[in-house]
Design a protein around this motif. Sequence first.
Motif, PDB file in Angstrom:
ATOM      1  N   CYS A   1     -25.050  15.290  -6.628  1.00 52.35           N
ATOM      2  CA  CYS A   1     -25.920  13.892  -7.487  1.00 52.35           C
ATOM      3  C   CYS A   1     -25.392  13.419  -8.437  1.00 52.35           C
ATOM      4  O   CYS A   1     -24.326  14.402  -8.830  1.00 52.35           O
TER       5      CYS A   1
ATOM      6  N   TRP B   1     -25.882  10.673 -12.480  1.00 49.52           N
ATOM      7  CA  TRP B   1     -27.110   9.550 -12.610  1.00 49.52           C
ATOM      8  C   TRP B   1     -25.583   9.075 -14.278  1.00 49.52           C
ATOM      9  O   TRP B   1     -24.758  10.092 -14.906  1.00 49.52           O
TER      10      TRP B   1
ATOM     11  N   SER C   1     -26.701   8.679  -5.884  1.00 54.46           N
ATOM     12  CA  SER C   1     -27.796   8.463  -6.785  1.00 54.46           C
ATOM     13  C   SER C   1     -28.729   9.522  -6.712  1.00 54.46           C
ATOM     14  O   SER C   1     -29.717   9.470  -6.587  1.00 54.46           O
TER      15      SER C   1
ATOM     16  N   GLY D   1     -28.144   3.988  -5.322  1.00 53.71           N
ATOM     17  CA  GLY D   1     -28.966   4.374  -4.418  1.00 53.71           C
ATOM     18  C   GLY D   1     -28.005   4.794  -2.595  1.00 53.71           C
ATOM     19  O   GLY D   1     -27.607   3.204  -1.909  1.00 53.71           O
TER      20      GLY D   1
ATOM     21  N   CYS E   1     -29.730   5.229 -17.219  1.00 49.85           N
ATOM     22  CA  CYS E   1     -29.806   3.472 -15.917  1.00 49.85           C
ATOM     23  C   CYS E   1     -30.423   3.626 -14.583  1.00 49.85           C
ATOM     24  O   CYS E   1     -30.054   4.515 -14.323  1.00 49.85           O
ATOM     25  N   SER E   2     -30.533   2.842 -14.450  1.00 55.97           N
ATOM     26  CA  SER E   2     -31.067   3.084 -12.890  1.00 55.97           C
ATOM     27  C   SER E   2     -29.798   3.001 -11.714  1.00 55.97           C
ATOM     28  O   SER E   2     -29.465   2.041 -11.886  1.00 55.97           O
ATOM     29  N   GLY E   3     -30.569   3.803 -10.748  1.00 60.65           N
ATOM     30  CA  GLY E   3     -29.798   4.541  -9.446  1.00 60.65           C
ATOM     31  C   GLY E   3     -29.703   2.740  -8.255  1.00 60.65           C
ATOM     32  O   GLY E   3     -30.764   2.421  -8.528  1.00 60.65           O
TER      33      GLY E   3
ATOM     34  N   THR F   1     -37.286   7.023 -19.084  1.00 61.86           N
ATOM     35  CA  THR F   1     -36.076   6.249 -18.898  1.00 61.86           C
ATOM     36  C   THR F   1     -35.218   6.459 -20.227  1.00 61.86           C
ATOM     37  O   THR F   1     -34.394   6.345 -19.992  1.00 61.86           O
TER      38      THR F   1
ATOM     39  N   GLU G   1     -36.570  15.935 -12.795  1.00 62.69           N
ATOM     40  CA  GLU G   1     -36.232  16.732 -11.886  1.00 62.69           C
ATOM     41  C   GLU G   1     -35.432  17.780 -12.166  1.00 62.69           C
ATOM     42  O   GLU G   1     -34.203  18.605 -12.786  1.00 62.69           O
TER      43      GLU G   1
ATOM     44  N   ARG H   1     -35.419  10.941 -14.235  1.00 62.56           N
ATOM     45  CA  ARG H   1     -36.948  10.737 -15.732  1.00 62.56           C
ATOM     46  C   ARG H   1     -37.207  11.695 -16.348  1.00 62.56           C
ATOM     47  O   ARG H   1     -36.979  13.141 -15.705  1.00 62.56           O
TER      48      ARG H   1
ATOM     49  N   SER I   1     -32.327   9.233  -9.438  1.00 58.71           N
ATOM     50  CA  SER I   1     -33.654   8.841  -9.857  1.00 58.71           C
ATOM     51  C   SER I   1     -34.016   9.307 -10.696  1.00 58.71           C
ATOM     52  O   SER I   1     -35.148  10.229 -10.765  1.00 58.71           O
TER      53      SER I   1
END
Length: 592
Positions: free
Chosen positions: A420, A422, A370, A538, A534-536, A391, A413, A374, A372
Amino acid sequence: MENCCSRSLLSHLPSLLLLFQLPAGGSAEEFIVIGPSEPIVAVLGGDITLPCRVSPVMDVENMELRWFRSKFSEAVFIYQNQQEQREEELAEYRGRTSLVKDFLSLGEAAVRIHNVQAFDNGLYTCFFRMGIFYEEASLELKVAGVGSAPQVHITGPEEDGVQIVCMASGWLPKPQVHWRALSGEKFLTFSETQAQDAEGLFTIEATLVVRDSSSGNVTCSVLNPILGQEKAMAIFIPEPFFPRSSPWKLAFIVILTVLMLLLLGAVFYIMREHTAKLQEMQEWEKLHRDKEEDQQIKEEALKARDELQADLDWRKSVYLAALKKAKLYAVYFRDRYQHWSAQSPQVSNLLFTFVQCGFLVDWRKEKFQSLSVRLDPESAHESLAVSDDKTSVTFKDSCKGAEDGVYSVLGHEDITSGCCYWEVEIRNAERSEWALGVCRRDVERKGWYQESPEKGFWVVGTYADTFCCLPYNSEHVRSIPQRVGVFLDLNEGDVSFYNMTDGSHLFSFPLTSSCGTLFPYFRLRSDDVSLTICSGVGGPVQTPLPVNSPPCSSEETVSLSGQGISSGCGVDGDLPGAESPLLSSGPEAMFP
C-alpha cells in the motif's frame, strides 16, 4: 488312598494348631476363598482333587459349596444342606465327583474327579456361600496323557534321499516330535501333520527325508510337554536304500551351467552395443535440435531488433512532432520488453539498453494500492492539533513557538500485510523540522526518543535544514520535497519514499521479519509546519507529474498503431512536455 489322606492331614497340621490359638470371638460371616495359584496337572484316566479353602479359618460344613465351569449353572459338584445335590450337576460329571470332607471344620473343602477325561481340561471356579455372603476363587486343571509308542517305517526313496514316517496316537496335549541321528544330532527340517479324535486325543505323523547315507540309525521320539514323559523308536536305514546318482548327471549339470553363462554373456554384449548406438543417435539428434533452436533464436533476435528499431523510429517522430508525455511510451515498451525478454535471453540483453534509458516505468508503483490514512487523535501529543477530517496535523496556537520537544501522532490504520501507499504534503517544508514514515505498535514515544529502525521507526524528514533518513546520515542528503509518497511492501519487506513532485526516489529501508503490525507515523518539532494526508485515488499508483506541466488539448490524441494503447485528455490523460522527469533531459537524450 490312605497314604494320600495321611500326607494331606500332615500338611494341614499347622493350620489346626493355628486354629486352636485363635480367640473364640470374631465374625464368621465374612471370608475370602483361596484356590491353588499354580495349575493342577491330572493324568488321563486317573483321579484328581480340586482344593479350595476360606480365610480366616472357619467351619464350612454348613455352607453351600459349588464347583462349576465357565457358567454358574454348569455345576461339576454341589454340596448344600450337608449333602450332595446331583440334580443340578452336568451329566458328564455325575458319578465321577465326590467331596473330600476331612477338613471341612478347618475351612478346607475339595472335590475329587474320578477317571479324568480330556474334556476335564480347563478352568474351574469354587464357590462358597453362607447366608447372603459368598466368595469364589478360580483354579486351572491341565489334563495330560501319554499315548502309544511311535511307529517308524520307510516309505521309499524321495528325490536324493530316503523318506521315513513316524506315527503316534492317544497323546494329550499335542506332543513334540524330534528326529535324531545316531550321533545325537537333531534333524531340523521335516514335515508334520496332526489330528484329534472325538475324545480330544492327538494323533501325529512326522515325515523326514534322510539324504546322508552315513546316518545309520535314525530315532523318532515323542514327548509330552506337561508330564515330561517321552517315548522313542529307532530305525536302521541300509545304504542300498539310497538312490545312486549317475556320473553323466553331474557332467550334464556342468555343461548346462557353462552354456547358460555363455548365453547370458552374449545377451549382455548385444544389449551394450545396442545401448551405445542408441545413445550416439540421441546425442546426434540433440545436437541437430540445438542447432535449429540457436538458428531460430538468432532469427527471432534479429526480428525483435528490427521491430524495436521501427518502434523507436516511430516513437521519435511522434515525440518530436507532438511532444507528448513519456509515460505512455514507457508503459508500451515495458509490455514489449516483457514479451521479448520471455522469448530469448539474447533479446533481453539487447533491450537492457532501453531499460537504462528510462523507458520502463517503476514496477513498484504498479502493484501498490492507495491507502486512505486517517490520523488517530488519541495517539497525538498534547501539543498537536488534528483536523476534524483527521487528515492534517499542526501545532496548537499556544504551542507554535515550541522548540524543545518531539511531537508525534500515529495513523488510525494498522497494517499487517500487502502493498500500500499514501502521500503526504508538507507546508513550510524548508523552514521547519518534521518526519514521516511507519513505526511499530509498541514503540516508545514519550519524552525525547530516537527515531531509528532499531527502535522500530522507519522514517525520513528534515534535520538541520537538510532532508535525510533518520537517524541522520550525511551520505544520503536530498533536496527537501514538498510532497512525499510512502510505499510499504510487507510482502517483500521494505518501505520506500518518493518525491511525488518530480517522481524521484528518496530512500528505502529493509524491514525486519519480526516488525509485526505497522502504523503510519507523523512527527513535528518546530516552527509553523503542517502535515496533510492527500486523499487516495484507489488503484495502482501512477507516475507523478510535474506541478507546472501544461495540460493537453482535448483534441490531442496519441495512439500506438496496432497495439491498442492510446492516451487522451482527462484525469489520467494529461501528458507532460519535454521537461517530464521520466526523460533524461530532452528528446535528444532519449534517442541515439
